[in-house]
Design a protein around this motif. Structure first.
Motif, PDB file in Angstrom:
ATOM      1  N   ALA A  29       0.901  -1.146   0.038  1.00 49.71           N
ATOM      2  CA  ALA A  29       0.402   0.004   0.252  1.00 49.71           C
ATOM      3  C   ALA A  29       0.643   1.073   0.146  1.00 49.71           C
ATOM      4  O   ALA A  29       0.311   1.917   0.907  1.00 49.71           O
ATOM      5  CB  ALA A  29      -0.728   0.152   0.971  1.00 49.71           C
ATOM      6  N   HIS A  30       1.968   1.195  -0.902  1.00 51.83           N
ATOM      7  CA  HIS A  30       2.468   2.493  -1.062  1.00 51.83           C
ATOM      8  C   HIS A  30       3.372   2.623  -2.421  1.00 51.83           C
ATOM      9  O   HIS A  30       3.922   1.311  -2.829  1.00 51.83           O
ATOM     10  CB  HIS A  30       3.895   2.474   0.267  1.00 51.83           C
ATOM     11  CG  HIS A  30       5.094   1.741  -0.199  1.00 51.83           C
ATOM     12  ND1 HIS A  30       6.868   2.053  -0.471  1.00 51.83           N
ATOM     13  CD2 HIS A  30       5.107   0.088   0.639  1.00 51.83           C
ATOM     14  CE1 HIS A  30       7.414   0.679  -0.374  1.00 51.83           C
ATOM     15  NE2 HIS A  30       6.291  -0.106   0.087  1.00 51.83           N
ATOM     16  N   THR A  31       3.828   3.068  -2.674  1.00 54.49           N
ATOM     17  CA  THR A  31       3.536   3.873  -4.399  1.00 54.49           C
ATOM     18  C   THR A  31       4.771   4.682  -4.355  1.00 54.49           C
ATOM     19  O   THR A  31       5.259   5.611  -3.899  1.00 54.49           O
ATOM     20  CB  THR A  31       2.598   3.492  -5.132  1.00 54.49           C
ATOM     21  OG1 THR A  31       3.401   3.357  -6.402  1.00 54.49           O
ATOM     22  CG2 THR A  31       2.000   4.947  -5.006  1.00 54.49           C
ATOM     23  N   THR A  32       6.147   4.697  -5.870  1.00 64.19           N
ATOM     24  CA  THR A  32       5.895   6.185  -5.687  1.00 64.19           C
ATOM     25  C   THR A  32       6.661   6.165  -7.211  1.00 64.19           C
ATOM     26  O   THR A  32       6.139   4.836  -8.388  1.00 64.19           O
ATOM     27  CB  THR A  32       7.666   5.771  -6.163  1.00 64.19           C
ATOM     28  OG1 THR A  32       8.733   7.020  -5.859  1.00 64.19           O
ATOM     29  CG2 THR A  32       8.527   4.205  -6.679  1.00 64.19           C
ATOM     30  N   GLU A  33       6.601   7.328  -8.072  1.00 60.85           N
ATOM     31  CA  GLU A  33       6.950   7.639  -9.331  1.00 60.85           C
ATOM     32  C   GLU A  33       8.108   7.189 -10.181  1.00 60.85           C
ATOM     33  O   GLU A  33       8.747   6.424  -9.268  1.00 60.85           O
ATOM     34  CB  GLU A  33       6.740   8.939  -9.554  1.00 60.85           C
ATOM     35  CG  GLU A  33       7.816   9.689  -9.134  1.00 60.85           C
ATOM     36  CD  GLU A  33       7.303  11.416  -8.664  1.00 60.85           C
ATOM     37  OE1 GLU A  33       6.643  12.078 -10.342  1.00 60.85           O
ATOM     38  OE2 GLU A  33       8.114  11.885  -8.457  1.00 60.85           O
ATOM     39  N   ASP A  34       7.627   6.966 -11.286  1.00 56.63           N
ATOM     40  CA  ASP A  34       9.129   6.335 -12.415  1.00 56.63           C
ATOM     41  C   ASP A  34      10.088   7.863 -12.463  1.00 56.63           C
ATOM     42  O   ASP A  34       9.940   8.771 -12.538  1.00 56.63           O
ATOM     43  CB  ASP A  34       8.467   6.200 -13.982  1.00 56.63           C
ATOM     44  CG  ASP A  34      10.313   5.362 -14.611  1.00 56.63           C
ATOM     45  OD1 ASP A  34      10.908   6.304 -13.889  1.00 56.63           O
ATOM     46  OD2 ASP A  34       9.784   4.659 -15.451  1.00 56.63           O
ATOM     47  N   GLN A  35      11.583   7.652 -11.556  1.00 57.00           N
ATOM     48  CA  GLN A  35      12.249   8.124 -11.498  1.00 57.00           C
ATOM     49  C   GLN A  35      14.029   7.276 -12.062  1.00 57.00           C
ATOM     50  O   GLN A  35      14.752   8.508 -12.068  1.00 57.00           O
ATOM     51  CB  GLN A  35      12.788   8.560 -10.597  1.00 57.00           C
ATOM     52  CG  GLN A  35      11.601   9.696  -9.723  1.00 57.00           C
ATOM     53  CD  GLN A  35      11.274  10.202  -8.289  1.00 57.00           C
ATOM     54  OE1 GLN A  35      12.948  11.532  -8.338  1.00 57.00           O
ATOM     55  NE2 GLN A  35      10.864   9.766  -7.255  1.00 57.00           N
ATOM     56  N   THR A  36      13.584   6.760 -13.082  1.00 54.34           N
ATOM     57  CA  THR A  36      14.688   6.586 -13.808  1.00 54.34           C
ATOM     58  C   THR A  36      15.716   7.166 -14.631  1.00 54.34           C
ATOM     59  O   THR A  36      16.741   6.949 -14.888  1.00 54.34           O
ATOM     60  CB  THR A  36      14.098   4.893 -14.052  1.00 54.34           C
ATOM     61  OG1 THR A  36      13.013   5.231 -15.937  1.00 54.34           O
ATOM     62  CG2 THR A  36      13.503   3.866 -13.639  1.00 54.34           C
ATOM     63  N   ALA A  37      14.762   8.339 -15.351  1.00 52.17           N
ATOM     64  CA  ALA A  37      14.979   9.303 -16.017  1.00 52.17           C
ATOM     65  C   ALA A  37      16.216   9.552 -15.099  1.00 52.17           C
ATOM     66  O   ALA A  37      16.929  10.661 -15.782  1.00 52.17           O
ATOM     67  CB  ALA A  37      14.408  10.614 -17.001  1.00 52.17           C
ATOM     68  N   TRP A  38      16.009   9.762 -14.094  1.00 50.41           N
ATOM     69  CA  TRP A  38      17.106  10.973 -13.261  1.00 50.41           C
ATOM     70  C   TRP A  38      18.159   9.922 -12.403  1.00 50.41           C
ATOM     71  O   TRP A  38      19.053   9.917 -11.079  1.00 50.41           O
ATOM     72  CB  TRP A  38      16.595  11.854 -12.329  1.00 50.41           C
ATOM     73  CG  TRP A  38      15.976  12.506 -12.948  1.00 50.41           C
ATOM     74  CD1 TRP A  38      16.293  13.553 -13.544  1.00 50.41           C
ATOM     75  CD2 TRP A  38      13.951  13.224 -13.404  1.00 50.41           C
ATOM     76  NE1 TRP A  38      15.428  14.686 -13.645  1.00 50.41           N
ATOM     77  CE2 TRP A  38      13.971  13.932 -13.741  1.00 50.41           C
ATOM     78  CE3 TRP A  38      13.343  11.524 -12.880  1.00 50.41           C
ATOM     79  CZ2 TRP A  38      12.928  14.377 -14.842  1.00 50.41           C
ATOM     80  CZ3 TRP A  38      12.357  11.457 -13.576  1.00 50.41           C
ATOM     81  CH2 TRP A  38      12.081  13.013 -14.046  1.00 50.41           C
ATOM     82  N   GLY A  39      18.640   8.824 -12.970  1.00 53.97           N
ATOM     83  CA  GLY A  39      19.363   7.353 -12.089  1.00 53.97           C
ATOM     84  C   GLY A  39      18.838   6.367 -11.414  1.00 53.97           C
ATOM     85  O   GLY A  39      19.317   5.992 -10.697  1.00 53.97           O
TER      86      GLY A  39
END
Length: 187
Positions: free
Chosen positions: A137-147
């Motif tokens: 019940a927790h999540t995060t956005e995709d920040q792969t563009a910043w490593g």
């Protein structure tokens, strides 16, 4: 086990499940559904539900992005904590709200796994609370563009990291939505 005396109660802490925070999270719908189940479970058991809502220059107060997702509805009698920092305790009235309810243990869900969730978990333990993370019940956005690693790896690492977290007289840990127990502790 909390180090806070006379604080046997548990509260559900719903952190930043806001339109602009979870919009691009790859598992958004599953996490929001689990958060909704947790809120219903807490309410059914008479457990305090405390809502946390972030604002900053990228998430201005009053904007559509700042609003909680439409699938979640806060009851008027449930506290809303406005915050501007990652840690939900930092420069807010969260500690006072929890003291009024005699809460020494937090069940934490929401977003972002690698920022506000982690900061709030640490902030809770440092302040004497037990803090349990709801693993699904927790999540995060995709920040792969910043490593950053892919979001699913961030969530998995946060769960791995928090499952064994301990401090003198306090404990962390993880649990799934289906296994959450809001029973009072023996503090």
């Amino acid at each position: 086990m909390t180090t806070l005396t006379d604080r046997p109660n548990t509260a559900l802490l719903v952190v930043d499940v806001q339109n602009g925070v979870v919009a691009t999270s790859p598992n958004r719908d599953e996490v929001v559904a689990n958060v909704a189940r947790l809120v219903d479970h807490a309410r059914a058991e008479g457990v305090p539900v405390v809502w946390v809502q972030h604002s900053d220059e990228g998430l201005p107060e009053g904007s559509d992005d700042w609003q909680y997702v439409p699938e979640l509805t806060r009851n008027d009698d449930e506290p809303l904590v406005a915050k501007n920092w990652g840690d939900s305790f930092e420069n807010t009235d969260l500690a006072d709200i929890l003291a009024e309810q005699k809460v020494g243990r937090l069940v934490v869900c929401g977003a972002q796994s690698d920022a506000c969730i982690r900061s709030t978990l640490h902030g809770a333990v440092v302040r004497g609370y037990d803090a349990v993370l709801v693993a699904d019940a927790h999540t995060t956005e995709d920040q792969t563009a910043w490593g950053a690693p892919p979001p699913q790896d961030v969530v998995a690492f946060t769960n791995l990291y928090w499952q064994g977290h301990r401090a003198p007289g306090r404990q962390g840990g993880i649990v799934t939505t289906d296994a959450v127990d809001f029973a009072p502790t023996d503090s």
